[in-house]
Write a protein that holds these residues in place. Sequence first.
Motif, PDB file in Angstrom:
ATOM      1  N   ALA A 195      28.295   0.762  92.999  1.00  0.00           N
ATOM      2  CA  ALA A 195      27.106   1.487  93.217  1.00  0.00           C
ATOM      3  C   ALA A 195      26.499   3.209  94.205  1.00  0.00           C
ATOM      4  CB  ALA A 195      25.832   1.124  93.671  1.00  0.00           C
ATOM      5  N   ILE A 196      27.549   3.069  95.337  1.00  0.00           N
ATOM      6  CA  ILE A 196      27.666   4.270  95.788  1.00  0.00           C
ATOM      7  C   ILE A 196      28.361   5.226  95.616  1.00  0.00           C
ATOM      8  CG2 ILE A 196      28.220   4.993  98.320  1.00  0.00           C
ATOM      9  CD1 ILE A 196      27.687   2.304  99.561  1.00  0.00           C
ATOM     10  N   PHE A 197      29.766   5.062  94.978  1.00  0.00           N
ATOM     11  CA  PHE A 197      30.058   5.639  94.618  1.00  0.00           C
ATOM     12  C   PHE A 197      29.770   6.972  93.038  1.00  0.00           C
ATOM     13  CE2 PHE A 197      34.535   3.434  95.859  1.00  0.00           C
ATOM     14  CZ  PHE A 197      34.316   4.720  97.286  1.00  0.00           C
ATOM     15  N   VAL A 198      28.489   5.633  92.573  1.00  0.00           N
ATOM     16  CA  VAL A 198      28.519   6.975  91.317  1.00  0.00           C
ATOM     17  C   VAL A 198      27.278   7.600  92.046  1.00  0.00           C
ATOM     18  CG1 VAL A 198      27.022   5.703  89.138  1.00  0.00           C
ATOM     19  CG2 VAL A 198      28.728   4.769  89.659  1.00  0.00           C
ATOM     20  N   LYS A 199      25.933   6.418  92.667  1.00  0.00           N
ATOM     21  CA  LYS A 199      25.237   7.577  93.226  1.00  0.00           C
ATOM     22  C   LYS A 199      25.344   8.509  93.735  1.00  0.00           C
ATOM     23  CE  LYS A 199      22.047   3.618  92.627  1.00  0.00           C
ATOM     24  NZ  LYS A 199      21.417   2.278  93.607  1.00  0.00           N
ATOM     25  N   LEU A 200      26.169   8.887  94.199  1.00  0.00           N
ATOM     26  CA  LEU A 200      26.879   9.597  95.293  1.00  0.00           C
ATOM     27  C   LEU A 200      28.054  10.731  94.470  1.00  0.00           C
ATOM     28  CD1 LEU A 200      27.495   8.665  98.867  1.00  0.00           C
ATOM     29  CD2 LEU A 200      25.593   9.733  97.786  1.00  0.00           C
ATOM     30  N   ASP A 201      28.170  10.656  93.443  1.00  0.00           N
ATOM     31  CA  ASP A 201      28.609  11.155  92.453  1.00  0.00           C
ATOM     32  C   ASP A 201      30.124  11.985  92.196  1.00  0.00           C
ATOM     33  OD1 ASP A 201      26.313  11.769  90.074  1.00  0.00           O
ATOM     34  OD2 ASP A 201      25.700  13.751  91.763  1.00  0.00           O
ATOM     35  N   LEU A 202      30.418  10.520  92.563  1.00  0.00           N
ATOM     36  CA  LEU A 202      32.169  11.032  93.043  1.00  0.00           C
ATOM     37  C   LEU A 202      32.992  10.173  92.319  1.00  0.00           C
ATOM     38  CD1 LEU A 202      32.212   8.992  97.082  1.00  0.00           C
ATOM     39  CD2 LEU A 202      31.870  11.325  96.091  1.00  0.00           C
ATOM     40  N   PRO A 203      33.709  11.600  91.474  1.00  0.00           N
ATOM     41  CA  PRO A 203      34.580  11.272  90.753  1.00  0.00           C
ATOM     42  C   PRO A 203      35.891   9.775  90.904  1.00  0.00           C
ATOM     43  CG  PRO A 203      35.676  13.052  91.596  1.00  0.00           C
ATOM     44  CD  PRO A 203      33.899  12.511  91.761  1.00  0.00           C
ATOM     45  N   GLN A 204      36.114   9.147  89.069  1.00  0.00           N
ATOM     46  CA  GLN A 204      37.101   8.253  89.992  1.00  0.00           C
ATOM     47  C   GLN A 204      38.943   9.449  89.710  1.00  0.00           C
ATOM     48  OE1 GLN A 204      36.265   5.133  86.670  1.00  0.00           O
ATOM     49  NE2 GLN A 204      36.730   4.089  88.608  1.00  0.00           N
ATOM     50  N   ASP A 205      38.885   9.867  90.692  1.00  0.00           N
ATOM     51  CA  ASP A 205      40.226  10.943  91.128  1.00  0.00           C
ATOM     52  C   ASP A 205      41.346  10.062  91.942  1.00  0.00           C
ATOM     53  OD1 ASP A 205      41.630  12.993  91.494  1.00  0.00           O
ATOM     54  OD2 ASP A 205      40.298  14.597  91.851  1.00  0.00           O
ATOM     55  N   ALA A 206      42.256   9.894  91.616  1.00  0.00           N
ATOM     56  CA  ALA A 206      42.653   9.422  92.568  1.00  0.00           C
ATOM     57  C   ALA A 206      43.373  10.599  93.589  1.00  0.00           C
ATOM     58  CB  ALA A 206      44.254   8.557  91.824  1.00  0.00           C
ATOM     59  N   ALA A 207      43.110  11.186  93.354  1.00  0.00           N
ATOM     60  CA  ALA A 207      43.709  12.103  94.237  1.00  0.00           C
ATOM     61  C   ALA A 207      42.933  12.651  95.579  1.00  0.00           C
ATOM     62  CB  ALA A 207      43.829  13.697  93.411  1.00  0.00           C
ATOM     63  N   ALA A 208      41.625  11.971  95.056  1.00  0.00           N
ATOM     64  CA  ALA A 208      40.526  11.878  96.396  1.00  0.00           C
ATOM     65  C   ALA A 208      39.764  10.793  96.758  1.00  0.00           C
ATOM     66  CB  ALA A 208      39.120  12.598  95.093  1.00  0.00           C
ATOM     67  N   HIS A 209      40.054  10.496  97.873  1.00  0.00           N
ATOM     68  CA  HIS A 209      39.570   9.139  98.428  1.00  0.00           C
ATOM     69  C   HIS A 209      37.926   9.751  98.152  1.00  0.00           C
ATOM     70  CE1 HIS A 209      40.212   6.736 101.945  1.00  0.00           C
ATOM     71  NE2 HIS A 209      41.181   6.338 101.825  1.00  0.00           N
ATOM     72  N   ARG A 210      37.451   8.595  97.703  1.00  0.00           N
ATOM     73  CA  ARG A 210      36.455   8.138  97.588  1.00  0.00           C
ATOM     74  C   ARG A 210      35.640   7.589  98.911  1.00  0.00           C
ATOM     75  NH1 ARG A 210      34.867   5.739  91.765  1.00  0.00           N
ATOM     76  NH2 ARG A 210      36.228   4.496  92.550  1.00  0.00           N
ATOM     77  N   ARG A 211      36.894   7.158  99.241  1.00  0.00           N
ATOM     78  CA  ARG A 211      35.761   5.833 100.745  1.00  0.00           C
ATOM     79  C   ARG A 211      35.377   6.362 101.597  1.00  0.00           C
ATOM     80  NH1 ARG A 211      35.428   0.465 100.835  1.00  0.00           N
ATOM     81  NH2 ARG A 211      35.032  -0.084 103.313  1.00  0.00           N
ATOM     82  N   VAL A 212      36.092   7.879 102.000  1.00  0.00           N
ATOM     83  CA  VAL A 212      36.355   8.881 103.130  1.00  0.00           C
ATOM     84  C   VAL A 212      35.552   9.797 102.160  1.00  0.00           C
ATOM     85  CG1 VAL A 212      37.351  10.283 104.277  1.00  0.00           C
ATOM     86  CG2 VAL A 212      38.510   8.583 103.653  1.00  0.00           C
ATOM     87  N   LEU A 213      35.444  10.228 101.855  1.00  0.00           N
ATOM     88  CA  LEU A 213      34.250  11.568 100.722  1.00  0.00           C
ATOM     89  C   LEU A 213      32.320  10.675 100.598  1.00  0.00           C
ATOM     90  CD1 LEU A 213      35.883  13.353  97.607  1.00  0.00           C
ATOM     91  CD2 LEU A 213      35.661  13.755  99.402  1.00  0.00           C
ATOM     92  N   ALA A 214      32.720   9.384 100.595  1.00  0.00           N
ATOM     93  CA  ALA A 214      30.896   8.858 100.858  1.00  0.00           C
ATOM     94  C   ALA A 214      30.722   8.693 101.798  1.00  0.00           C
ATOM     95  CB  ALA A 214      31.209   7.256  99.907  1.00  0.00           C
ATOM     96  N   VAL A 215      31.807   8.320 103.670  1.00  0.00           N
ATOM     97  CA  VAL A 215      31.238   8.548 104.959  1.00  0.00           C
ATOM     98  C   VAL A 215      31.150  10.054 104.887  1.00  0.00           C
ATOM     99  CG1 VAL A 215      32.418   8.245 107.109  1.00  0.00           C
ATOM    100  CG2 VAL A 215      32.180   6.418 105.455  1.00  0.00           C
ATOM    101  N   LEU A 216      31.568  11.132 104.547  1.00  0.00           N
ATOM    102  CA  LEU A 216      31.311  12.379 105.120  1.00  0.00           C
ATOM    103  C   LEU A 216      30.530  12.582 104.214  1.00  0.00           C
ATOM    104  CD1 LEU A 216      34.500  14.310 104.430  1.00  0.00           C
ATOM    105  CD2 LEU A 216      33.670  13.387 106.913  1.00  0.00           C
ATOM    106  N   ARG A 217      29.403  12.373 103.137  1.00  0.00           N
ATOM    107  CA  ARG A 217      27.932  12.427 102.702  1.00  0.00           C
ATOM    108  C   ARG A 217      27.629  11.647 103.405  1.00  0.00           C
ATOM    109  NH1 ARG A 217      27.917  13.326  97.234  1.00  0.00           N
ATOM    110  NH2 ARG A 217      26.183  12.989  97.229  1.00  0.00           N
ATOM    111  N   HIS A 218      27.324  10.614 104.333  1.00  0.00           N
ATOM    112  CA  HIS A 218      26.516   9.830 104.975  1.00  0.00           C
ATOM    113  C   HIS A 218      26.152  10.071 106.593  1.00  0.00           C
ATOM    114  CE1 HIS A 218      24.984   6.320 106.779  1.00  0.00           C
ATOM    115  NE2 HIS A 218      25.873   6.339 108.104  1.00  0.00           N
ATOM    116  N   LEU A 219      27.767  11.036 107.079  1.00  0.00           N
ATOM    117  CA  LEU A 219      27.483  11.678 107.934  1.00  0.00           C
ATOM    118  C   LEU A 219      26.588  13.468 107.906  1.00  0.00           C
ATOM    119  CD1 LEU A 219      30.731  11.276 109.201  1.00  0.00           C
ATOM    120  CD2 LEU A 219      28.787   9.973 110.237  1.00  0.00           C
TER     121      LEU A 219
END
Length: 223
Positions: A195-219
């Motif tokens: 749900a976090i990935f969806v609400k932060l509009d993080l695409p299901q892209d194998a080239a992008a590390h969505r967990r890291v991107l979510a943490v960066l948004r949090h910071l």
Amino acid sequence: MRVAIAEDSAILRDGLAALLARRGHEVVATVADGDALVAEVTALADAGTPPDVVVADVRMPPSHTDEGLRAVLALRERLPGLPVLLFSQWIETTYASRLLEADARGVGYLLKDRVADVRDFTGALARVAAGETVLDPEVVTQLLGAARSGGDPGLVRLTPREREVLALMAQGLSNGAIADRLVLSYGAVEKNVAAIFVKLDLPQDAAAHRRVLAVLRHLGIDG
């Protein structure tokens, strides 16, 4: 693991080296300042034998301000993806933000006086070497205060539970560890993370590390 250590305290430097050696790791460099760290690790990389992870203090000679952190930044620019664990009693938010902004994978920041168990340190070191992001909660708190200016629409959409899960992700916890911490099922944590990935509009892209991107948004850091 092959580990390089940069620490200006001779007692702590030798203690870390002995601790890691007793646990079967190879200490390939021990230095007391940032310039020496850059020189040693660069030489190892040029020889085709870079360390698996670098452990560095933040404040080292000559000015005892942020030499270790700047040395780590320089090494990550020369050797992208080099795993580094900052191990200090100080939090330096400006350069730490730059380090995380460039690529948060394989980056750790622990505070010396908050590591109560050797296993916590060696576990964090292994996770950083494996490409995970490991941050002390106090580091997360200070980075939030220094970096966030204004609300993020995606973060505003998160429920209190999702914010709690994201905060623990920022500390480097796995889904299993988050489940244990919050007394939730593993499946419930997975649903919150999705749900976090969806609400932060993080695409299901194998080239992008969505967990890291979510943490960066949090910071409050642009990924």
